[in-house]
Design a protein around this motif. Structure first.
Motif, PDB file in Angstrom:
ATOM      1  N   LEU A 169      37.699  34.036  10.531  1.00  0.00           N
ATOM      2  CA  LEU A 169      37.466  34.311   9.106  1.00  0.00           C
ATOM      3  C   LEU A 169      37.808  35.758   8.789  1.00  0.00           C
ATOM      4  N   VAL A 170      38.644  35.933   7.776  1.00  0.00           N
ATOM      5  CA  VAL A 170      38.920  37.262   7.235  1.00  0.00           C
ATOM      6  C   VAL A 170      38.258  37.344   5.862  1.00  0.00           C
ATOM      7  N   VAL A 171      37.345  38.276   5.703  1.00  0.00           N
ATOM      8  CA  VAL A 171      36.746  38.536   4.398  1.00  0.00           C
ATOM      9  C   VAL A 171      37.512  39.693   3.773  1.00  0.00           C
ATOM     10  N   ALA A 172      38.135  39.446   2.625  1.00  0.00           N
ATOM     11  CA  ALA A 172      38.919  40.471   1.930  1.00  0.00           C
ATOM     12  C   ALA A 172      38.231  40.750   0.597  1.00  0.00           C
ATOM     13  N   ALA A 173      37.635  41.923   0.448  1.00  0.00           N
ATOM     14  CA  ALA A 173      36.750  42.173  -0.692  1.00  0.00           C
ATOM     15  C   ALA A 173      37.180  43.364  -1.521  1.00  0.00           C
ATOM     16  N   GLY A 174      37.194  43.142  -2.847  1.00  0.00           N
ATOM     17  CA  GLY A 174      37.432  44.207  -3.797  1.00  0.00           C
ATOM     18  C   GLY A 174      36.156  44.554  -4.543  1.00  0.00           C
ATOM     19  N   ALA A 175      36.300  45.304  -5.633  1.00  0.00           N
ATOM     20  CA  ALA A 175      35.137  45.823  -6.352  1.00  0.00           C
ATOM     21  C   ALA A 175      34.234  44.723  -6.894  1.00  0.00           C
ATOM     22  N   VAL A 233      41.476  33.471   4.887  1.00  0.00           N
ATOM     23  CA  VAL A 233      41.025  34.636   4.128  1.00  0.00           C
ATOM     24  C   VAL A 233      40.151  34.148   2.980  1.00  0.00           C
ATOM     25  N   ILE A 234      38.946  34.658   2.891  1.00  0.00           N
ATOM     26  CA  ILE A 234      38.147  34.477   1.676  1.00  0.00           C
ATOM     27  C   ILE A 234      38.194  35.807   0.942  1.00  0.00           C
ATOM     28  N   GLU A 235      38.931  35.804  -0.167  1.00  0.00           N
ATOM     29  CA  GLU A 235      39.131  37.027  -0.945  1.00  0.00           C
ATOM     30  C   GLU A 235      38.198  36.995  -2.151  1.00  0.00           C
TER      31      GLU A 235
END
Length: 277
Positions: free
Chosen positions: A23-29, A218-220
């Motif tokens: 799992l890749v967690v890709a997080a913005g603001a 990826v969960i973005e």
């Protein structure tokens, strides 16, 4: 009130998570909004959070710049000192725990890529060695000049901020090597002095991890196109054979038909997926 999420899309998102081996967690603001953090979307939102800057018509790009530290360090540290205290006192929302649990079920575990500087993933219990903060961290400091490439924790700095004036009321942190003014180890606007050594090491660890994952998902979350660092990374993982679940209330479109876009906030979207897993 937001529209309900299409159950077919939720089922597809759940299936992408089930078939993944990492799992890749890709997080913005937008990831922090459900924890009560401001996302600084547009001047009006920024000035609601910092009315003193609004009264002076100072926008986010101006406040978040090395030039302001040079020209008006009291105001620059008023802004960043307030943010540092805010992030220290914020409790990560329940979506962080869902992501952590999903990652722990996968053979290769989880790795985080985030443009956020708030340290919320570390606070939520994610492995610090599996977090890439591509824009740095407010919880670390560097020399403003800089006089060298040293980066050190901000743990000993307790900012006292006059919020009405957005000014630091106590002494600003100093560089332990030259005695000059210190600044957050964050990539700012128009920033040629950011020391990226810490972030670069994090990025190298993420790349090594990705090399060993065959079916990454990826969960973005909360990453828009205005500052597209997180989106660019998500698309790189897709090009390496990964799949994408994008959760974004305003820009949920995905690049391929194999990926899933959910028009939702982070916590609502994660909770809806959790009900399918």
């Amino acid at each position: 009130m937001t529209d309900p999420i299409d159950p077919i899309l939720l089922d597809r998102a759940a299936e992408l998570i089930r078939q993944a081996d990492g799992l890749v967690v890709a997080a913005g603001a937008g990831m922090g909004v459900d924890s009560g953090l401001p996302d600084f979307r547009g001047n009006e939102g920024f000035w609601r959070a910092y009315p003193a800057l609004g009264a002076a018509r100072i926008d986010f790009a101006s406040a978040a710049s090395p030039a302001t530290f040079h020209e008006n360090p009291g105001l620059a540290w008023g802004f960043y000192g307030h943010r540092l205290a805010l992030y220290r006192n914020t409790i990560p929302h329940a979506g962080f725990a869902l992501l952590k649990r999903w990652g722990e079920r996968m053979p290769h575990g989880c790795h985080v890529f985030t443009s956020n500087v708030d340290g919320q993933f570390q606070k939520a219990g994610f492995d610090p060695k599996r977090i890439h903060e591509c824009h740095g961290s407010i919880h670390h400091l560097q020399c403003l000049e800089p006089c060298g490439d040293a980066i050190w924790p901000a743990d000993d700095f307790a900012p006292s901020v006059d919020e009405r004036a957005c000014r630091l009321a106590n002494a600003a942190p100093r560089c332990p090597h030259c005695g000059g003014l210190a600044r957050p180890n964050i990539l700012m606007f128009g920033d040629w002095g950011w020391i990226e050594r810490r972030s670069a090491r994090q990025g190298a660890r993420l790349e090594r991890w990705l090399d060993g994952v065959e079916r990454p998902v990826v969960i973005e979350l909360g990453a828009g196109t205005a500052i597209p660092s997180v989106r660019h990374f998500s698309h790189q993982v897709i090009r390496r054979g990964g799949r994408l679940v994008r959760i974004n209330p305003r820009e949920p479109e995905v690049p391929t038909r194999h990926d899933v876009g959910l028009a939702s906030g982070a916590l609502d979207g994660l909770s809806a997926i959790a009900a399918r897993l």
